[in-house]
Design a protein around this motif. Structure first.
Motif, PDB file in Angstrom:
ATOM      1  N   VAL A 328      -0.336  61.194  52.928  1.00  0.00           N
ATOM      2  CA  VAL A 328      -1.496  61.533  53.781  1.00  0.00           C
ATOM      3  C   VAL A 328      -2.307  62.626  53.004  1.00  0.00           C
ATOM      4  O   VAL A 328      -1.813  63.277  52.056  1.00  0.00           O
ATOM      5  CB  VAL A 328      -1.152  62.088  55.198  1.00  0.00           C
ATOM      6  N   ASN A 329      -3.658  62.788  53.473  1.00  0.00           N
ATOM      7  CA  ASN A 329      -4.402  63.705  52.838  1.00  0.00           C
ATOM      8  C   ASN A 329      -3.818  65.164  52.825  1.00  0.00           C
ATOM      9  O   ASN A 329      -3.296  65.571  53.833  1.00  0.00           O
ATOM     10  CB  ASN A 329      -5.788  63.652  53.537  1.00  0.00           C
ATOM     11  N   ALA A 330      -3.969  65.818  51.660  1.00  0.00           N
ATOM     12  CA  ALA A 330      -3.231  67.048  51.729  1.00  0.00           C
ATOM     13  C   ALA A 330      -3.607  68.098  52.946  1.00  0.00           C
ATOM     14  O   ALA A 330      -2.829  68.732  53.696  1.00  0.00           O
ATOM     15  CB  ALA A 330      -3.335  67.613  50.450  1.00  0.00           C
ATOM     16  N   GLU A 331      -4.909  67.976  53.292  1.00  0.00           N
ATOM     17  CA  GLU A 331      -5.556  69.054  54.306  1.00  0.00           C
ATOM     18  C   GLU A 331      -4.860  68.458  55.677  1.00  0.00           C
ATOM     19  O   GLU A 331      -5.139  69.178  56.622  1.00  0.00           O
ATOM     20  CB  GLU A 331      -7.035  68.929  54.477  1.00  0.00           C
ATOM     21  N   ALA A 332      -4.032  67.267  55.690  1.00  0.00           N
ATOM     22  CA  ALA A 332      -3.972  66.880  57.121  1.00  0.00           C
ATOM     23  C   ALA A 332      -2.324  67.069  57.206  1.00  0.00           C
ATOM     24  O   ALA A 332      -1.772  66.790  58.293  1.00  0.00           O
ATOM     25  CB  ALA A 332      -4.362  65.251  57.418  1.00  0.00           C
ATOM     26  N   ALA A 333      -1.690  67.356  56.073  1.00  0.00           N
ATOM     27  CA  ALA A 333      -0.310  67.173  56.015  1.00  0.00           C
ATOM     28  C   ALA A 333       0.434  68.150  56.973  1.00  0.00           C
ATOM     29  O   ALA A 333       1.593  67.953  57.306  1.00  0.00           O
ATOM     30  CB  ALA A 333       0.239  67.380  54.621  1.00  0.00           C
ATOM     31  N   GLN A 334      -0.231  69.233  57.256  1.00  0.00           N
ATOM     32  CA  GLN A 334       0.605  70.130  58.408  1.00  0.00           C
ATOM     33  C   GLN A 334       0.596  69.884  59.764  1.00  0.00           C
ATOM     34  O   GLN A 334       1.043  70.431  60.611  1.00  0.00           O
ATOM     35  CB  GLN A 334       0.023  71.644  57.995  1.00  0.00           C
ATOM     36  N   ALA A 335      -0.458  68.906  60.092  1.00  0.00           N
ATOM     37  CA  ALA A 335      -0.474  68.595  61.551  1.00  0.00           C
ATOM     38  C   ALA A 335       0.830  68.100  61.985  1.00  0.00           C
ATOM     39  O   ALA A 335       1.905  67.747  61.333  1.00  0.00           O
ATOM     40  CB  ALA A 335      -1.507  67.225  61.623  1.00  0.00           C
ATOM     41  N   GLU A 336       1.052  68.179  63.323  1.00  0.00           N
ATOM     42  CA  GLU A 336       2.643  67.923  63.827  1.00  0.00           C
ATOM     43  C   GLU A 336       2.563  66.436  64.318  1.00  0.00           C
ATOM     44  O   GLU A 336       3.804  65.675  64.489  1.00  0.00           O
ATOM     45  CB  GLU A 336       2.726  68.838  64.950  1.00  0.00           C
ATOM     46  N   GLU A 337       1.432  66.214  65.033  1.00  0.00           N
ATOM     47  CA  GLU A 337       1.376  64.729  65.705  1.00  0.00           C
ATOM     48  C   GLU A 337       0.394  63.696  64.976  1.00  0.00           C
ATOM     49  O   GLU A 337      -0.673  64.161  64.851  1.00  0.00           O
ATOM     50  CB  GLU A 337       1.145  64.945  67.156  1.00  0.00           C
ATOM     51  N   PHE A 338       0.572  62.631  64.663  1.00  0.00           N
ATOM     52  CA  PHE A 338      -0.057  61.416  63.839  1.00  0.00           C
ATOM     53  C   PHE A 338       0.010  60.298  64.828  1.00  0.00           C
ATOM     54  O   PHE A 338       0.902  60.264  65.878  1.00  0.00           O
ATOM     55  CB  PHE A 338       0.582  61.307  62.578  1.00  0.00           C
ATOM     56  N   MET A 339      -0.783  59.272  64.547  1.00  0.00           N
ATOM     57  CA  MET A 339      -0.660  58.076  65.191  1.00  0.00           C
ATOM     58  C   MET A 339      -0.608  57.048  63.968  1.00  0.00           C
ATOM     59  O   MET A 339      -1.276  56.980  62.808  1.00  0.00           O
ATOM     60  CB  MET A 339      -2.048  57.422  65.925  1.00  0.00           C
ATOM     61  N   VAL A 340       0.382  56.052  64.188  1.00  0.00           N
ATOM     62  CA  VAL A 340       0.392  54.748  63.051  1.00  0.00           C
ATOM     63  C   VAL A 340      -0.190  53.527  63.797  1.00  0.00           C
ATOM     64  O   VAL A 340       0.591  53.245  64.906  1.00  0.00           O
ATOM     65  CB  VAL A 340       1.923  54.863  62.655  1.00  0.00           C
ATOM     66  N   GLU A 341      -0.959  52.969  63.151  1.00  0.00           N
ATOM     67  CA  GLU A 341      -1.362  51.832  63.517  1.00  0.00           C
ATOM     68  C   GLU A 341      -0.617  50.327  63.111  1.00  0.00           C
ATOM     69  O   GLU A 341      -0.447  50.256  62.028  1.00  0.00           O
ATOM     70  CB  GLU A 341      -2.718  51.328  62.890  1.00  0.00           C
ATOM     71  N   VAL A 342      -0.228  49.725  64.277  1.00  0.00           N
ATOM     72  CA  VAL A 342       0.697  48.558  64.073  1.00  0.00           C
ATOM     73  C   VAL A 342       0.038  47.229  64.881  1.00  0.00           C
ATOM     74  O   VAL A 342      -0.095  47.434  65.940  1.00  0.00           O
ATOM     75  CB  VAL A 342       2.258  49.040  64.914  1.00  0.00           C
ATOM     76  N   ARG A 343      -0.419  46.456  64.007  1.00  0.00           N
ATOM     77  CA  ARG A 343      -0.933  45.431  64.455  1.00  0.00           C
ATOM     78  C   ARG A 343      -2.307  45.670  65.425  1.00  0.00           C
ATOM     79  O   ARG A 343      -2.059  45.226  66.787  1.00  0.00           O
ATOM     80  CB  ARG A 343       0.043  44.254  65.270  1.00  0.00           C
ATOM     81  N   GLY A 344      -3.106  46.635  65.285  1.00  0.00           N
ATOM     82  CA  GLY A 344      -4.217  47.063  65.667  1.00  0.00           C
ATOM     83  C   GLY A 344      -3.991  47.786  66.871  1.00  0.00           C
ATOM     84  O   GLY A 344      -4.763  48.278  67.709  1.00  0.00           O
ATOM     85  N   LYS A 345      -2.761  48.266  67.212  1.00  0.00           N
ATOM     86  CA  LYS A 345      -2.453  49.522  68.332  1.00  0.00           C
ATOM     87  C   LYS A 345      -1.884  50.517  67.748  1.00  0.00           C
ATOM     88  O   LYS A 345      -0.767  50.381  66.712  1.00  0.00           O
ATOM     89  CB  LYS A 345      -1.489  48.431  69.180  1.00  0.00           C
ATOM     90  N   ASP A 346      -2.295  51.916  68.329  1.00  0.00           N
ATOM     91  CA  ASP A 346      -1.909  52.873  67.706  1.00  0.00           C
ATOM     92  C   ASP A 346      -0.447  53.366  68.453  1.00  0.00           C
ATOM     93  O   ASP A 346      -0.452  53.404  69.725  1.00  0.00           O
ATOM     94  CB  ASP A 346      -3.060  53.869  67.903  1.00  0.00           C
ATOM     95  N   HIS A 347       0.646  54.180  67.674  1.00  0.00           N
ATOM     96  CA  HIS A 347       1.844  54.506  68.189  1.00  0.00           C
ATOM     97  C   HIS A 347       1.973  55.868  67.808  1.00  0.00           C
ATOM     98  O   HIS A 347       1.716  56.203  66.655  1.00  0.00           O
ATOM     99  CB  HIS A 347       2.888  53.619  67.706  1.00  0.00           C
ATOM    100  N   PRO A 348       2.389  56.691  68.494  1.00  0.00           N
ATOM    101  CA  PRO A 348       2.443  58.190  68.351  1.00  0.00           C
ATOM    102  C   PRO A 348       3.642  58.350  67.301  1.00  0.00           C
ATOM    103  O   PRO A 348       4.754  57.613  67.490  1.00  0.00           O
ATOM    104  CB  PRO A 348       2.866  58.999  69.495  1.00  0.00           C
ATOM    105  N   ALA A 349       3.507  59.244  66.415  1.00  0.00           N
ATOM    106  CA  ALA A 349       4.497  59.714  65.347  1.00  0.00           C
ATOM    107  C   ALA A 349       4.487  61.317  65.213  1.00  0.00           C
ATOM    108  O   ALA A 349       3.533  61.913  64.979  1.00  0.00           O
ATOM    109  CB  ALA A 349       3.981  58.870  64.041  1.00  0.00           C
TER     110      ALA A 349
END
Length: 360
Positions: A328-349
């Motif tokens: 991920v972009n270095a400036e975003a790396a410290q965030a705690e919660e992300f979303m991962v897109e799987v076949r058009g749908k976002d899932h929390p990570a």
């Protein structure tokens, strides 16, 4: 894992190809080789390595010998780690940098004697690494580079009982051999070189032998109760242990300092040294998901914006939930919660520290 565009007839085979078929392995193309992905099943083989011991055929890896009075100086100039710290009988994880800040490959260096080194390189990079090192030889003196890949078989015995199972058939006291030890021995009466190294997060030994001994060694290890394990389990094990895989977490264009392996870059002059020390615009992070396994290339988002992608992902057999490495972009790396897109749908990570698993 598959290599597109290769028919089975064009794939290279290790000396254990017939033994894999006899053991009922499912074979797949990998880096130009016909390799076993599983025998009894990935979860079964993964559990065997975590709980007892498994053996992998990694004879597709490349072995280069570097010898001569100029061998050390040559390796110092083409790698990032400090090879001069290696004493004979020791091994070291290292990088082959390119001229622009990426990696030609990540490798292991074994010091056999003062002027004798063995390099183990990734299977898919053998030709590229050979061309790269050969080109650098023009500026070196008193160095001989030899490709011993075709004459060398390599097996990896991994698991908490690896030492106990191998000791009765080994002529050397294994208990006194520390991590990264490299030494000559006999196993089952077969002359080998053993390295206390591995790629699973468990204790174990990598066993080098001449190709003509490979099948006897393999069969003998299985007879000890060591389970055959394929590339599928090797991948889930290495990801749990947080180990990078070339072509996923490293490449010619990925800045290697995006990983947590900055310790591999020592204070010395080497090819591309002025570029590899620049700050990385990206960072490799670990992610945990609740239910949905994710795969390489899936977009990683923060506040609806794509900030990176998954480099490796699996459903962890040990932990019981999906895990992933993501760039991920270095400036975003410290965030705690992300979303991962799987076949058009976002899932929390959720960001989590790597390694995901560490041997007690």
């Amino acid at each position: 894992m598959d290599t597109p565009g290769l028919e089975n007839s064009e794939l290279k085979r290790t000396p254990l190809h017939a033994a894999h078929l006899k053991a009922g392995a499912r074979m797949v193309p990998f880096g130009g080789w016909d390799m076993p992905v599983q025998y009894a099943g990935v979860k079964v083989e993964h559990a065997a390595v975590r709980g007892k011991a498994g053996v992998f055929d990694v004879s597709h890896m490349g072995e280069f010998r570097v010898t001569g009075p100029g061998a050390l100086a040559f390796l110092q100039s083409v790698t990032t780690n400090d090879v001069s710290k290696l004493k004979p009988g020791r091994a070291q994880y290292n990088w082959l940098p390119n001229e622009t800040g990426g990696l030609v490959d990540d490798i292991y260096v074994y010091r056999v004697a003062d002027e004798d080194f063995l390099l183990v390189v990734n299977a898919s990079n053998i030709a590229k690494d050979w061309a790269h090192l050969s080109a650098q030889l023009a500026a070196a003196g008193n160095v001989v580079l030899q490709d011993e890949s075709a004459q060398t078989a390599l097996l990896a015995v991994q698991g908490p009982q690896a030492e106990a199972l191998m000791q009765p058939v080994t002529d050397t006291d294994l208990s006194g051999k520390k991590k990264n030890a490299y030494f000559a021995a006999t196993v089952l009466g077969i002359p080998v070189w053993l390295a206390r190294t591995g790629y699973t997060g468990e204790d174990g030994f990598e066993v080098f032998c001449a190709t003509e001994y490979a099948e006897a060694l393999w069969n003998g290890l299985l007879a000890l109760g060591i389970s055959p394990a394929g590339l599928g389990a090797r991948d889930t094990l290495r990801l749990e242990a947080g180990f990078p895989l070339y072509g996923h977490e490293f490449s010619d264009s990925i800045h290697p300092l995006s990983s947590g392996y900055g310790w591999v870059v020592k204070d010395k002059l080497h090819l591309g040294h002025e570029h590899i020390r620049l700050p990385s615009p990206q960072k490799l992070i670990g992610l945990r998901l609740d239910k949905v396994p994710v795969r390489e290339g899936y977009p990683v988002k923060l506040a609806g914006t794509v900030v990176g992608h998954v480099t490796s992902g699996t459903s962890s057999p040990t932990l019981g939930y999906p895990i992933a490495a993501a760039l991920v972009n270095a400036e975003a790396a410290q965030a705690e919660e992300f979303m991962v897109e799987v076949r058009g749908k976002d899932h929390p990570a959720t960001r989590t520290e790597m390694p995901f698993y560490k041997r007690a």
